[in-house]
Structure formats: structure tokens, C-alpha cells
Design a protein around this motif. Structure first.
Motif, PDB file in Angstrom:
ATOM      1  N   CYS A  36       0.824  -1.204   0.000  1.00 50.14           N
ATOM      2  CA  CYS A  36       0.000   0.000   0.000  1.00 50.14           C
ATOM      3  C   CYS A  36       0.858   1.253   0.000  1.00 50.14           C
ATOM      4  N   ASN A  37       0.168   2.375  -0.036  1.00 45.79           N
ATOM      5  CA  ASN A  37       0.840   3.664  -0.136  1.00 45.79           C
ATOM      6  C   ASN A  37       0.803   4.444   1.163  1.00 45.79           C
ATOM      7  N   ARG A  38       0.575   3.740   2.260  1.00 43.67           N
ATOM      8  CA  ARG A  38       0.510   4.440   3.539  1.00 43.67           C
ATOM      9  C   ARG A  38       1.914   4.733   4.025  1.00 43.67           C
ATOM     10  N   VAL A  39       2.051   5.864   4.683  1.00 49.88           N
ATOM     11  CA  VAL A  39       3.367   6.223   5.207  1.00 49.88           C
ATOM     12  C   VAL A  39       3.515   5.581   6.576  1.00 49.88           C
ATOM     13  N   SER A  40       4.574   4.806   6.726  1.00 52.67           N
ATOM     14  CA  SER A  40       4.795   4.136   8.012  1.00 52.67           C
ATOM     15  C   SER A  40       5.572   5.073   8.935  1.00 52.67           C
ATOM     16  N   PRO A  41       5.746   4.728  10.193  1.00 54.95           N
ATOM     17  CA  PRO A  41       6.423   5.631  11.129  1.00 54.95           C
ATOM     18  C   PRO A  41       7.833   6.024  10.695  1.00 54.95           C
ATOM     19  N   ASN A  42       8.474   5.188   9.855  1.00 58.23           N
ATOM     20  CA  ASN A  42       9.827   5.562   9.458  1.00 58.23           C
ATOM     21  C   ASN A  42       9.839   6.523   8.272  1.00 58.23           C
ATOM     22  N   GLY A  43       8.669   6.985   7.870  1.00 59.79           N
ATOM     23  CA  GLY A  43       8.600   8.011   6.835  1.00 59.79           C
ATOM     24  C   GLY A  43       8.478   7.487   5.425  1.00 59.79           C
ATOM     25  N   LYS A  44       8.537   6.167   5.253  1.00 60.99           N
ATOM     26  CA  LYS A  44       8.428   5.621   3.895  1.00 60.99           C
ATOM     27  C   LYS A  44       7.132   4.830   3.771  1.00 60.99           C
ATOM     28  N   THR A  45       6.641   4.746   2.547  1.00 58.92           N
ATOM     29  CA  THR A  45       5.450   3.941   2.319  1.00 58.92           C
ATOM     30  C   THR A  45       5.865   2.477   2.163  1.00 58.92           C
ATOM     31  N   CYS A  46       4.894   1.609   2.302  1.00 58.47           N
ATOM     32  CA  CYS A  46       5.190   0.177   2.129  1.00 58.47           C
ATOM     33  C   CYS A  46       5.723  -0.085   0.723  1.00 58.47           C
ATOM     34  N   ARG A  47       5.170   0.620  -0.262  1.00 55.25           N
ATOM     35  CA  ARG A  47       5.636   0.416  -1.636  1.00 55.25           C
ATOM     36  C   ARG A  47       7.099   0.817  -1.772  1.00 55.25           C
ATOM     37  N   GLU A  48       7.434   1.942  -1.190  1.00 62.91           N
ATOM     38  CA  GLU A  48       8.823   2.388  -1.294  1.00 62.91           C
ATOM     39  C   GLU A  48       9.746   1.422  -0.576  1.00 62.91           C
ATOM     40  N   LEU A  49       9.295   0.916   0.526  1.00 64.27           N
ATOM     41  CA  LEU A  49      10.129  -0.028   1.258  1.00 64.27           C
ATOM     42  C   LEU A  49      10.327  -1.319   0.467  1.00 64.27           C
ATOM     43  N   MET A  50       9.352  -1.646  -0.370  1.00 63.59           N
ATOM     44  CA  MET A  50       9.486  -2.867  -1.164  1.00 63.59           C
ATOM     45  C   MET A  50       9.993  -2.561  -2.561  1.00 63.59           C
ATOM     46  N   GLY A  51      10.505  -1.358  -2.788  1.00 61.03           N
ATOM     47  CA  GLY A  51      11.250  -1.081  -4.020  1.00 61.03           C
ATOM     48  C   GLY A  51      10.451  -0.495  -5.142  1.00 61.03           C
ATOM     49  N   TYR A  52       9.379   0.177  -4.844  1.00 62.74           N
ATOM     50  CA  TYR A  52       8.554   0.742  -5.903  1.00 62.74           C
ATOM     51  C   TYR A  52       9.071   2.133  -6.229  1.00 62.74           C
ATOM     52  N   ASP A  53       9.256   2.375  -7.521  1.00 58.61           N
ATOM     53  CA  ASP A  53       9.706   3.688  -7.965  1.00 58.61           C
ATOM     54  C   ASP A  53       8.564   4.315  -8.751  1.00 58.61           C
ATOM     55  N   PRO A  54       7.876   5.291  -8.213  1.00 60.32           N
ATOM     56  CA  PRO A  54       6.698   5.810  -8.910  1.00 60.32           C
ATOM     57  C   PRO A  54       7.020   6.428 -10.252  1.00 60.32           C
ATOM     58  N   MET A  55       8.176   7.062 -10.361  1.00 58.25           N
ATOM     59  CA  MET A  55       8.515   7.721 -11.627  1.00 58.25           C
ATOM     60  C   MET A  55       8.702   6.683 -12.715  1.00 58.25           C
ATOM     61  N   ALA A  56       9.406   5.611 -12.394  1.00 61.58           N
ATOM     62  CA  ALA A  56       9.629   4.557 -13.390  1.00 61.58           C
ATOM     63  C   ALA A  56       8.315   3.912 -13.777  1.00 61.58           C
ATOM     64  N   ALA A  57       7.476   3.685 -12.803  1.00 64.37           N
ATOM     65  CA  ALA A  57       6.207   3.029 -13.102  1.00 64.37           C
ATOM     66  C   ALA A  57       5.356   3.916 -13.989  1.00 64.37           C
ATOM     67  N   ARG A  58       5.345   5.222 -13.684  1.00 65.03           N
ATOM     68  CA  ARG A  58       4.530   6.116 -14.520  1.00 65.03           C
ATOM     69  C   ARG A  58       5.060   6.151 -15.928  1.00 65.03           C
ATOM     70  N   ALA A  59       6.395   6.185 -16.048  1.00 65.12           N
ATOM     71  CA  ALA A  59       6.995   6.200 -17.384  1.00 65.12           C
ATOM     72  C   ALA A  59       6.659   4.909 -18.116  1.00 65.12           C
ATOM     73  N   ALA A  60       6.727   3.798 -17.417  1.00 69.34           N
ATOM     74  CA  ALA A  60       6.413   2.511 -18.048  1.00 69.34           C
ATOM     75  C   ALA A  60       4.953   2.475 -18.477  1.00 69.34           C
ATOM     76  N   MET A  61       4.078   3.034 -17.640  1.00 63.14           N
ATOM     77  CA  MET A  61       2.654   3.040 -17.974  1.00 63.14           C
ATOM     78  C   MET A  61       2.387   3.902 -19.190  1.00 63.14           C
TER      79      MET A  61
END
Lengths: 211, 658
Positions: free
Chosen positions: B318-343
Motif C-alpha cells: 500500500c501507499n501508507r506512510v509508516s512511522p519511518n517516513g516511507k510507504t510500504c511500496r517504497e520499502l518494497m522497491g517501488y519507484d513511482p517515476m519509473a512506473a509512470r513512465a512505463a505506464m
């Protein structure tokens, strides 16, 4: 019986009896209004509990959502029915000599005090319309003095008055049958609780400490 | 359709329901603050004989945003929700039933008792229910339904029909149970839907147009006989409606300007308005509409909370921000810019990545591969430089086969032609010269062009030089790169799933190769579930736990320094750490401490301190589980925390004089 202030005590006791009469009068109306729409929503047992725990509060049944108005108590809104209030208070007044039985610290009310109390109640509007109340003050006084049992307080006079003078309540229908049955239970229990309340008041006026 | 509108009985407003957002917000709403405020107000009321209205209204204001239905009904059904919470708390803490509490307050001595008696009388006479208990139960219902429909490991592979069937199955179970309990469908929650002009209070909600209509027909309507209908049943509905229609049956379309005014007043109102008759009906409505409109939920595998699936992301995070300041997606290696470009450009050339820790394709040499695994995080710096211009693959890797044939493009050296008559010698000469020429060229090409390209590329990357076009054989078309796994160095224990990087052999003093010790398997990260306040049930609440009269003052704790992570050193003979489990009693103690401190956040403990403390606790627990720290360390930490917070003096009631 020695009161701190005899006049205050007599007036206080008279007020208690009159308020109890008003409370019983209203209670009958509230229970009648229950049959309009809330027959299956409100328990009659709860109504009795509320009334019997608030002897001198005339509107205690409002907390259960009951309302007395033209829609719910049309049959009880005429001048003939309104006379029942004074009859009710009178029915309590004639049984005042029974307070002689109540002893606090070995002391009981004197005949004079009892008569003063009876007079105070009559002076505030209690009346025996067309002698519907068969009991009298002197009769009750005699029975108490002789130690004979006094007949229990009942709703017979109420039912006979209603049948005679309030045609709307004399009709045979669901609501009327319900209320005529409910008053039998209500009157007897109400009088017992009122006696308890009067005993507490007596203690209050003697010792000046709330019970 | 992402939102719908609904109305409630007795209100002239339209209320918006944002599909999936409203539901998620309600399911995750924390009622702890409201609950604590109510208990505080109850204690004050007991002391002073009357309920503190300001405190109660503050408590109510804290929950009206949890759902639009509650906001809509707050002045009506939910007006006494704070008192309901107090009544529930009294019943639970004193272990008595409602009947007993009602009997206790039957002769009320003060306004507090009178209010309690009045409210319980409303329960008894079916004029009201305990709305606090109702909200808690509805929240539980919504969570269960969400889990039933969208939960499970295989939910990502389900078709839309499967979700609908799950929802219908859930609703059918409830229908069967209701039927067995003797309830009829008319008695249960439901939602009506109609156009705005047919809603119950339409003449008042659309008053602008209704007034104009009344003016047109006032003469006819005032003369009409009013019907008296009592207890309308279904067969009577047509009769009633047509009796009303008889008054206006000769109406014609209004004048142009009046019609225009009606259009202006009505065009912004939605076509469909929903009329739920209860809170559960709204929840069910939201589920129905979500599935009908293809809005689905999924459970995040990291934080185990539901989120709304979107077409641009198909992983279970998910895209929720966890206490360490990162979202679950970011913690699992999701790059929104790359994904948007790929889309946006799926068939274009390989997207340019500004940061590319993964190795360049088809480069087998070791140093580059090792550097390519350099991690991005707080602890590690990058040691390779991104070239300014990374050319497109066609330019980077020119056709390797061309080099072999380049010699034929070169001019053939001149050959001395022999005199006429010596043709044999001339031919031999030509052949030998040509042969020597060819041999010179082939010597230069002895190393395969592939390795040459690799060497060139390696030297380019390591020497920080400008990009050089290296003759490398053209690779196959690159697939869209996988999202890069960003791993913190402090957490790395090895990456058994990824291809192991090549590491040059380590030699000891005697020159022997040391076989590196096997790194222990990466343990899954211990997941600290987000704290959810316990659902109020009588078994859970301990009265003494909650009965604190005033806020205690908490000194800021001096937390010990966290133990630094020591990675295993390859080469030395060291016993591998033995993973251990934490005893259930200690786990319980840890959880208890966590819960107690969580409650203090915002009052006597700053949020940052609490985060620091919880982060320290989770690190400590992980170390114990991995065998890097003994359980006694964790026990010591918990004891220290209990001592620090347990030493807080509870300012309570004055002591009785002996």
C-alpha cells in the motif's frame, strides 16, 4: 408525637398526601396513554416501578416517553373525569387515622394532630363528590382505636365512578378494559408506598434528619 | 463513479459518500480519544452531580468525521453517544446490567442520575439504542465483511465476479441468520434509491422549484379534500399516490423562464439519491457500489491493512506512510517515476534511469557487478558515477559483426606487379602479401569483440570517464526493468533470492583461499502491527487500568544507546548466531508496555519519543530472534522502561485521614 414544629409538620404531611393524590391521578392517565401506541414498547411493570419509586412526582412517567394529551387521553379530558382528583385525595384523607398506628421512638400522633392533618387536606380541595367514597374519617378512627382491621385501599370507588359518570371510559373496548384492570393493582400498591413515604416524613419532622 | 450522494430522514442536506475511502477511513478510525474523554466526563459528573457539557461536546466532535452518516446524524441519533459511552463504561466497570443501573437511578438525586435514567428508559422503550456500542459493532462488521470479500492470499487473482459472489454470500449468510432469529426483511436495514424529486423531503430540499410549483397549483390544492390514511399498507400506496395526482392531473409544462429556473436549480443535483435507513445500510451500500463499479481492495503484505487497488500498480503493497517516513511500496522497491513512465510509454526504448544500481546488461566482469549492488540508504554512499548521457542501446552497442568485415572496406595495399613472364612468382607474391595483410588484421581481433566491449565499459564506469561507444554485440531487446530492491545495509543479512554478486576470493596470510562462511538466511522482518485500540467489551476493560484521575507527569527518559549491528566477518572461525524465540510472558510484557506508552502519546509523552522507543524495541526484538542478542537484554530494556514510566506518581484522590 412531639414535632420540632407542629404546624410545619402538619402542612408538610398534608402536602405529601396531596402530591401523592396528584401523582396517582396522573399515573392512571399515563398508563391509559400507553395503550394508544406503545402497548408493545413499554412494559407496564416498568411503569409501576417508576410510579411507586416516585410517589410525589406527578410526571415521573414522562421519562418512559409517555405523554398526556388530547390524542392519547381523549376519554379522560372531560370535567366529569377531572373530579376524580379531588375524590382521590379525599380517599387518602379519610384514612389519615391509620397514621396513629405508626410509632416512632414509642411515640405516635395524637388525635388532635390527626384531625388537624385531615382538616388541612380538606381545606386544600379534597371533596367527596356525591358521596362516592363510602369510608369516613370517623369510621376509620373508630376502627383504629378498637384495633380492628381497616379494609385495604382499593379502586372500587374509582371504577364505580367511571362507570357511572364517564361514558367514554365505560365503553367496552381494548383500552378501557386494560385500564380498569391496571388500576386494581396500581391503587393497592400505591397506597402501601405512600404509607412508607409518610412514615419517613414523620421521622424527618421529629428528628429533623432526612431518612 | 467514485462517489454517491445520500440523504437521511429529518435532514434537508445531501451527504457525500466517497466509495472505498469512506469505508477504509471508518474501519481504521481510532476511537480511543473519544472513549477516554467520555470516561473523564463521567468521573467528573459523578463528583459534581452533572455532566460537563463542554467536555461531552469535545468528545462528540472528535468522532463526527469518522463517517458521513455519523456526521449527518450527530444532532439526532448520535446526540447522546457520549452518555451512551459513559453508561456502557459504568455497566462494565461495576459489572452490572442495564436493569440494575436503571433501578439505581429510578429515584434520581441529581441531574446526572436523571440523565442516565432517562437514557436507559429510552433503551427500554425502544426509542433509542446505545449508539456507542452500535458504532463499535458496525466497525467490527465492516472489518469482517472487508476481510471476507477482499482478504485472503489469492484475492489478487480473482475475477470481478468472484468478489461479487463473495459479497452476496456474506449477505446471504446474514439473511439466513436473520430469518432464523425471526426477523423480517422490512425490519432489517435497507437502502432506497430514487431520483431527487422523489425523496421524502423533496419539497423542502428542492424548495426553490417546489415553491414555484405550489404557486401554480395552490388554488387546486387548497380546495382538495385531505384524505385520512392510517397504517398505509402496500395495496393502499397506489390509491394514495393517485389521490394526490388527481389534484394536478391537468397540469401543463410551465413557461419557458420557469422551466429554465428549474433546470438551473436541478441540473447540479445527482441523478440518483440513496436513502439508507440505518448505519449498517450505508456500509452495505458502499460495498455494493464498490464492487459494481470495479473498485476493489487488497491487503498490503507489509502492514496487513487494506488499500484500494489502482490500475497503475499491481503489487500487494500500500501507499501508507509508516512511522519511518516511507510507504510500504517504497520499502518494497517501488519507484513511482519509473512506473509512470512505463505506464505511459510501454513500447518505447528502455527508459532512462537516473539511478541504476543494477548491473548493466550483458556485462560479466566482477568489479562492475559488485558496485552495482551498492545499496541506497542512509549508511552507504554510491561509488559509481552515473554517466551524463546514456546513449540508446542501438548507439551504445553498434553491430559487432561489422568489425569483422571492416577489413574489406580498407584499401587493398598495392602489390608490385612482376614483369611479364614471371607470372607464378607474381601470384605467390600477391597471395603472400594478401595473407600477411589479413594476418595483421586478425591478430588485432584475437580477443573477441564481446570481451573488448566489456573491458571498455568497465573501464568507463570505473574511471569516471566520458561514455565511449564500445563495440559490443547487440543485445536482445531489453525487457522493462524490474523495480529495484532498495535494501538498507543495516538490515542486510544476505539476499538469498537474488543472484549472488561475484566476490573475489579472499586469501589468508599463507595465500590460501578462504571459503567464506555461509551467511545465515535472511529472516523476515518482524512486523509490528499497528496498534488498534481494543474493542470495548466487558471482559477486556480493567477498571483500575483506566481509573486515573489526573494526568501523571512523566519525566523524559534517558534511553540507553541502541546496540550497534555487527555483521558477521567472513574468514574468521565464528559460531553462527543461533536464532532464539522470545518467551510468551516477555512478549506480553512488551505489548503491555507498548500499549501503555501509546496511550500517553500526545499527553505526557511526545510522539517522537514514542517512535524512538518503539523503534528501539523492535530492533531489540529482532536481534533477540536472530540470536544476536540474548533475551536478557530485552528483559532489561522492558524493566528499565517499566521503572522509568512506572515511577510516575499518580496524582489521585487525597488520602483519608486515619
Amino acid at each position: 408525637m412531639r414535632f420540632i414544629n407542629e404546624k410545619t409538620a402538619i402542612n408538610g404531611l398534608a402536602d405529601t398526601i396531596i402530591k401523592s393524590g396528584v401523582s396517582l391521578y396522573n399515573a392512571v392517565k399515563y398508563i391509559y396513554s400507553l395503550t394508544e401506541e406503545d402497548f408493545y414498547n413499554i412494559s407496564i411493570k416498568d411503569c409501576l416501578k417508576v410510579v411507586l419509586n416516585n410517589i410525589t412526582d406527578g410526571d415521573s412517567l414522562q421519562t418512559l416517553g409517555l405523554r398526556i394529551n388530547e390524542k392519547t387521553c381523549a376519554a379522560m379530558s372531560g370535567p366529569e373525569y377531572n373530579r376524580i382528583l379531588s375524590l382521590m385525595v379525599f380517599s387518602f384523607a379519610v384514612r389519615v387515622p391509620m397514621l396513629k398506628i405508626v410509632k416512632i421512638n414509642g411515640d405516635s400522633m395524637t388525635d388532635d394532630q390527626i384531625y388537624q392533618l385531615y382538616s388541612a387536606i380538606i381545606a386544600k380541595g379534597a371533596a367527596n363528590y356525591n358521596d362516592f367514597i363510602k369510608e369516613t374519617f370517623l369510621e376509620t378512627k373508630y376502627l383504629v382505636k378498637k384495633g380492628k382491621p381497616v379494609p385495604p385501599y382499593s379502586a372500587e370507588w374509582y371504577k364505580s365512578y367511571v362507570m357511572t359518570n364517564v361514558p367514554a371510559l365505560a365503553e367496552i373496548n381494548n383500552r378501557n378494559m386494560f385500564i380498569l384492570g391496571a388500576v386494581d393493582m396500581l391503587f393497592a400498591m400505591f397506597y402501601s408506598c405512600m404509607e412508607e413515604e409518610l412514615k419517613n416524613k414523620l421521622s424527618e419532622y421529629i428528628n429533623d434528619t432526612p431518612v | 463513479m467514485n462517489s454517491v450522494w445520500f440523504v437521511i430522514k429529518g435532514s434537508n442536506n445531501f451527504h457525500k459518500l466517497e466509495l472505498s475511502k469512506t469505508l477504509l477511513h471508518f474501519i481504521e478510525f481510532d476511537f480511543t480519544y473519544f472513549w477516554e474523554q467520555c470516561i473523564e466526563a463521567g468521573k467528573n459528573a459523578r463528583k459534581f452531580g452533572s455532566l460537563p457539557e463542554s467536555q461531552l461536546s469535545m468528545a462528540k466532535n472528535s468522532i463526527f468525521k469518522c463517517h458521513p452518516y455519523i456526521e449527518a446524524k450527530l444532532p439526532a441519533e448520535f446526540e447522546m453517544i457520549a452518555l451512551d459511552c459513559i453508561i456502557e463504561f459504568i455497566c462494565h466497570s461495576e459489572k452490572i446490567g442495564l436493569e440494575e443501573l436503571w433501578n439505581r437511578c429510578i429515584s434520581p438525586k441529581n441531574s446526572y442520575e436523571r440523565q442516565i435514567f432517562r437514557r436507559i428508559s429510552e433503551y427500554k422503550t425502544n426509542r433509542a439504542i446505545n449508539q456507542w456500542v452500535n458504532i463499535v459493532r458496525i466497525q467490527e462488521y465492516a472489518k469482517k465483511k472487508m476481510d471476507f470479500i477482499f482478504g485472503g492470499e489469492d484475492s489478487s487473482r480473482l475475477r470481478p465476479e468472484d468478489f461479487r459472489v463473495r459479497k452476496d454470500y456474506f449477505d446471504l449468510c446474514l439473511s439466513v441468520a436473520s430469518n432464523e432469529f425471526g426477523m423480517t426483511a422490512e425490519e432489517l436495514p435497507y437502502t432506497r434509491v430514487c431520483n431527487p424529486a422523489c425523496i421524502p423531503d423533496a419539497p423542502f430540499m428542492l424548495s426553490k422549484v417546489a415553491k414555484g410549483i405550489y404557486k401554480r397549483f395552490s388554488g387546486i390544492l387548497s380546495e382538495a379534500e385531505t384524505g385520512f390514511y392510517t397504517h398505509a399498507t402496500d395495496p393502499m400506496r397506489d390509491q394514495m399516490a393517485l389521490d394526490a395526482f388527481s389534484g394536478i392531473k391537468n397540469m401543463t409544462r410551465p413557461a419557458e423562464f420557469e422551466m429554465k429556473a428549474a433546470v438551473e436549480a436541478l441540473e447540479d443535483i445527482p441523478d440518483e439519491i440513496y436513502i439508507p435507513n440505518s448505519f449498517k445500510a450505508v456500509i452495505d451500500l458502499e460495498f455494493d457500489l464498490m464492487i459494481a463499479n470495479g473498485i476493489y481492495m487488497q491487503k498490503c503484505e507489509k502492514c496487513e491493512r487494506f488499500f484500494t487497488k489502482t490500475p497503475d500498480y499491481n503489487k500487494p503493497y500500500c501507499n501508507r506512510v509508516s512511522p519511518n517516513g516511507k510507504t510500504c511500496r517504497e520499502l518494497m522497491g517501488y519507484d513511482p517515476m519509473a512506473a509512470r513512465a512505463a505506464m505511459s510509454a510501454p513500447k518505447a526504448a528502455v527508459p532512462v534511469q537516473a539511478v541504476s544500481p543494477s548491473p548493466a546488461p550483458a556485462v560479466p566482469t566482477a568489479p562492475a557487478a559488485e558496485e552495482s549492488f551498492s545499496v541506497i540508504g542512509d549508511d552507504v554512499k554510491r561509488n559509481d558515477v552515473v554517466p551524463e548521457n546514456i546513449p540508446a542501446p542501438e548507439q551504445r552497442y553498434p553491430a559487432a559483426s561489422a568489425s569483422k568485415w571492416e577489413i574489406f572496406d580498407k584499401p587493398i595495399p598495392t602489390i608490385d606487379h612482376p614483369e611479364p613472364g614471371s607470372t607464378e612468382f607474381a601470384m605467390d607474391d600477391i597471395l603472400s602479401q594478401a595473407e600477411s595483410f589479413l594476418n595483421e588484421e586478425s591478430e588485432k581481433e584475437q580477443a573477441p569483440s564481446f570481451d573488448k566491449a566489456a573491458d571498455e565499459l568497465t573501464s568507463r564506469l570505473s574511471s569516471e570517464s566520458k561514455p565511449v561507444s564500445v563495440p559490443v554485440p547487440e543485445p536482445e531487446p531489453e525487457p522493462v526493468p524490474e523495480p529495484v530492491k532498495i535494501i538498507r545495509q543495516s538490515e542486510v543479512m544476505g539476499t538469498p533470492d537474488e543472484p549472488k554478486p561475484f566476490k573475489p576470493p579472499v586469501l589468508n596470510e599463507e595465500g590460501e583461499v578462504i571459503v567464506p562462511a555461509e551467511l545465515p538466511e535472511k529472516k523476515p522482518e518482524p512486523e509490528i502491527k499497528p496498534f488498534t485500540p481494543p474493542v470495548l467489551s466487558r471482559e477486556d476493560i480493567e477498571p483500575e487500568m483506566l481509573y486515573s484521575a489526573e494526568k501523571p507527569t512523566v519525566p523524559k527518559p534517558q534511553m540507553p544507546e541502541p546496540k550497534p549491528f555487527v555483521p558477521p566477518v567472513i574468514g574468521r572461525e565464528e559460531a553462527a548466531p543461533v536464532p532464539t524465540t522470545i518467551s510468551p510472558e516477555l512478549e506480553k510484557r512488551c505489548q503491555k508496555m507498548y500499549n501503555a506508552l501509546y496511550k500517553k502519546v500526545g499527553k505526557s509523552m511526545a510522539e517522537e519519543d514514542f517512535r524512538e522507543w518503539s523503534q528501539y524495541l523492535s530492533n531489540m526484538k529482532r536481534n533477540v530472534k536472530n540470536g544476536e542478542a540474548p533475551e536478557s537484554d530485552l528483559l532489561g530494556f522492558i524493566e528499565y522502561s517499566e521503572k522509568t514510566y512506572g515511577s510516575v506518581k499518580q496524582v489521585g484522590r487525597p488520602k483519608k485521614n486515619a
